[in-house]
Design a protein around this motif. Sequence first.
Motif, mmCIF file in Angstrom:
data_model
loop_
_atom_site.group_PDB
_atom_site.id
_atom_site.type_symbol
_atom_site.label_atom_id
_atom_site.label_comp_id
_atom_site.label_asym_id
_atom_site.label_seq_id
_atom_site.Cartn_x
_atom_site.Cartn_y
_atom_site.Cartn_z
ATOM 1 N N LEU A 130 0.829 -1.192 0.000
ATOM 2 C CA LEU A 130 0.000 0.000 0.000
ATOM 3 C C LEU A 130 0.872 1.255 0.000
ATOM 4 C CD1 LEU A 130 -2.971 0.573 -0.032
ATOM 5 C CD2 LEU A 130 -2.989 0.546 2.452
ATOM 6 N N THR A 131 1.898 1.228 0.839
ATOM 7 C CA THR A 131 2.820 2.356 0.901
ATOM 8 C C THR A 131 3.449 2.585 -0.466
ATOM 9 O OG1 THR A 131 3.352 1.575 3.103
ATOM 10 C CG2 THR A 131 4.715 3.341 2.251
ATOM 11 N N GLU A 132 3.788 1.457 -1.089
ATOM 12 C CA GLU A 132 4.403 1.517 -2.418
ATOM 13 C C GLU A 132 3.454 2.184 -3.417
ATOM 14 O OE1 GLU A 132 6.746 1.065 -5.685
ATOM 15 O OE2 GLU A 132 7.258 0.979 -3.553
ATOM 16 N N THR A 133 2.190 1.780 -3.385
ATOM 17 C CA THR A 133 1.206 2.370 -4.299
ATOM 18 C C THR A 133 1.074 3.877 -4.053
ATOM 19 O OG1 THR A 133 -0.019 0.328 -4.024
ATOM 20 C CG2 THR A 133 -1.123 2.101 -5.207
ATOM 21 N N ILE A 134 1.041 4.248 -2.782
ATOM 22 C CA ILE A 134 0.913 5.665 -2.457
ATOM 23 C C ILE A 134 2.111 6.426 -3.000
ATOM 24 C CG2 ILE A 134 0.938 7.323 -0.549
ATOM 25 C CD1 ILE A 134 -0.640 5.257 1.086
ATOM 26 N N ALA A 135 3.285 5.838 -2.815
ATOM 27 C CA ALA A 135 4.502 6.526 -3.226
ATOM 28 C C ALA A 135 4.625 6.609 -4.745
ATOM 29 C CB ALA A 135 5.719 5.804 -2.632
ATOM 30 N N SER A 136 4.263 5.517 -5.420
ATOM 31 C CA SER A 136 4.473 5.508 -6.864
ATOM 32 C C SER A 136 3.311 6.135 -7.614
ATOM 33 C CB SER A 136 4.659 4.063 -7.345
ATOM 34 O OG SER A 136 3.425 3.382 -7.200
ATOM 35 N N GLY A 137 2.227 6.384 -6.908
ATOM 36 C CA GLY A 137 1.067 6.972 -7.563
ATOM 37 C C GLY A 137 0.349 5.977 -8.443
ATOM 38 N N GLY A 138 0.453 4.682 -8.121
ATOM 39 C CA GLY A 138 -0.328 3.675 -8.820
ATOM 40 C C GLY A 138 0.286 3.230 -10.132
ATOM 41 N N ARG A 139 1.420 3.818 -10.513
ATOM 42 C CA ARG A 139 2.060 3.392 -11.760
ATOM 43 C C ARG A 139 3.031 2.271 -11.429
ATOM 44 N NH1 ARG A 139 2.460 9.015 -11.933
ATOM 45 N NH2 ARG A 139 4.410 8.724 -10.867
ATOM 46 N N SER A 140 2.713 1.056 -11.793
ATOM 47 C CA SER A 140 3.666 0.000 -11.515
ATOM 48 C C SER A 140 3.581 -1.067 -12.577
ATOM 49 C CB SER A 140 3.388 -0.601 -10.137
ATOM 50 O OG SER A 140 2.024 -0.983 -10.059
#
Lengths: 507, 334
Positions: free
Chosen positions: A497-507
């Motif tokens: 979740l933290t990752e999604t927040i940080a990357s802005g959903g671009r993965s």
Amino acid sequence: MTEPVPILQMRGIDKQFPGVKALDGVDFRLFPGEVHALMGENGAGKSTLIKVLTGVYDIDAGAIELEGRPVAFSGPLAAQQAGISTVYQEVNLCANLSVAENIFIGREPRRFGRLQWRVMRREAERILASLDLDLDVSASLSAYSLAVQQMVAIARAVQVDAKVLILDEPTSSLDAGEVERLFGVMRRLKEQGIAILFVSHFLDQIYEISDRMTVLRNGTLVGEYLTRDLPQVELVGKMIGRELAALESLEDRRAAAEQADAAAPLVEADGLGRPGAIEPFSLTVREGEVLGLAGLLGSGRTEVARLLFGADHAGSGTLRVGGVPVRLRTPRAAVRHKLAYCSEDRRAEGIIPELTVRENLILALQAARGWTRPIARRKQDELVERYIKALDIRPADPDRPIANLSGGNQQKVLLARWLILQPRLLILDEPTRGIDVGAKAEIQRLVVELSDGGTAVLFISAELEEVLRLSHKIAVLRDRRMVAELDNDEQLTTDALTETIASGGRS
Amino acid sequence: MTTLTGRLRIGGQTIPRKYVPVLVTAGLFVAMFAAGSVRYEAFGTGQVILNVFVDNAFLLVVAVGMTFVILTGGIDLSVGSVVALSTMLAAVLLRDGWPVVAVIGLVLVVGAVLGLGMGAIVHYFEIQPFIVTLAGMFLARGLCYTIATDSIPITDPSFTAFAQATIPLGGELWITPSVVAGLVVVVVAAYVLHYTRLGRNVYAIGGSEQSALLMGLPVARTKIAVYTISGFCSALGGLLLSFYMLSGYGLHAVGMELDAIAAVVIGGTLLTGGSGYLLGTVLGVLVLGLIQTIISFEGTLSSWWTKIFIGALLFVFILLQRLISARRTGARST
Ligand SMILES: Nc1ncnc2c1ncn2[C@@H]1O[C@H](COP(=O)(O)OP(=O)(O)OP(=O)(O)O)[C@@H](O)[C@H]1O
Ligand SMILES: [Mg+2]
């Protein structure tokens, strides 16, 4: 060999408020160069201890010594002059003044009695920069969010050359990054030999920063411990006086996710947005579903809530409640559609301090019914009693002015106010902020119960664990944009979740 | 509490929103003056504006004191009565042959002490300023009649000479010493509000008294000070009025407290405190004065129209303030 001498020593402090003994023979000491955590449930007497120390209230009995000399301060001003700098619980600044003034007022740089505005602004910028904040210091404080205001309050307190720094729940509205910055400052001050008194309901923070802790329960001293000697479970036990089972018993919500998917949509937002506040987003909340909103402070979580509730006007998009398109021009209209919004800023938007707990509780229900149809006293008593019990509001006296309750208990009253309405969608904006571990578990349990009973809940919290624990689905916001909507399944972890927040959903 | 925040964009220039009310009042003043100049011959001269100052110097001074009080979120209803009491005291003492300087000194002290008393009661007994100053209003008005029930003329030669003196400004323009006194008060007060701790504490208390207390500001001292300042300004206004009227009378300045409050509000100061500027108050007084001038130029209109216009203006300005403060966008974010 022996311990250093405490810079501050309080002995046998008693403080009686009408009807409550807030402090009963409490001893407390503070050593230079240490962070000392003051722990206890909501209403345990933490803020009261801080207020009697700094002269906001008089003590009924006991003695206070600062650097070995007995003191009794006549008020915050006197305490400040003696080297005790305090950030009280709730932001206590003047929102109409500029940021720079809020940092300096009362000790502005002067020359021949004339305030030096330029020096003040420059200094303010420097101090804020040391907290990694880049603000327009001549803008008025009200232009900034609660979190920034909290940081400004902290900047004000650390700006002076104090011997003792007191921080009463400074982190309640800060995000992880800001907390880290605050801790950096605290560590620096600690090295300079300043004694720091710190209050927080976040146990992780306490264990990260504090060296020593004093536990209070119901206005009495439980004991003083070195943080490294007291495991977390034992601390909680000491705070609430029993073992905490509630947190554990809360079964994982994830299994229920699929089942909720089948329920009828309750609130559907389609391209809803407001220029400058939040970019258009689409969102569906189903009956009995808990939708979590995750994102950093300032990412637009509150804006989403305000739009759904009609507290702000949408610039674009449509909103449907129960399949019917609606235009919510005012919160009243939202309440008519059985939406409820428990706001994060309880001080400015929530409680009405002069009214009693009962009146504050009944307020929204009465407003929803219209003033011409008063609620019978017996009905009132019944409701009030039920919710005071359900949320364990202490003291359980409905006729006490709400201003006299501890910060956490005020928060519970606010929550109860909206629960009484039995809404179809309950929007909770940081409902567990400033609430102790026991009550936090109670509130989480309540959310689960509500959702089992078919109420939809929009749950906003900076604590990702909490969001993960409770939500069926999680919408992620970043920079005022909704960047992702995730199903809360087995794979989703705090890190992801933290990752999604940080990357802005671009993965 | 309401606050004005954010910025307004006008033609590429951004103006902090907090200045908007003052600018609106300034615009209104200019518009009224321009309209008057078009409509009436002999209106569009500098002297017309100077006369507004000459005829309203006392109101200006009283409104300055009122600005301090309102900025803390309080109100002072006693100012009109204190003005009347001051004219009365001055007239009686001069009649009894007191030296002018002693009279002026005593009147100012009496005004300040009355204000101090009211301020102390407001603060220490935690009574609404509205109630306390309402009582003060009756008290001061009553005191006038214990001195004398009739109007007392002022005949002291040096006093009258001063009252009738004019200060030429070149051209055909002139002002009176009262105007100078009024402007000095404005400048000093503006300095105090902006450049001293007292002034900033006034704004802080208007923003939130509770916060001001917890920030360690001297709330008691400041609150008492603003009522003292208001009392002092009322007494000074009373002296200027006795220059203007050359008499002392218990019925002077009836309702002046309302004019003063109106001037402050039209000048953009929020009645809830914490926001406003002294320049706004000056403009507010000018607007009120100009309305009177226009109505006297009109000739056929009864002077009651002044009240009607002022009433209408007040409505408009209070609405305007609400609009500006309601339209704060993006202030909250989490
Ligand atoms: N001004 C007041 N008048 C009457 N009672 C008060 C007043 N202030 C606090 N109390 C009571 O004193 C007790 C201790 O309150 P206090 O604010 O110190 O709690 P706290 O430990 O800071 O709790 P929290 O974590 O919720 O902030 C509570 O029962 C509260 O209701
Ligand atoms: Mg507290």
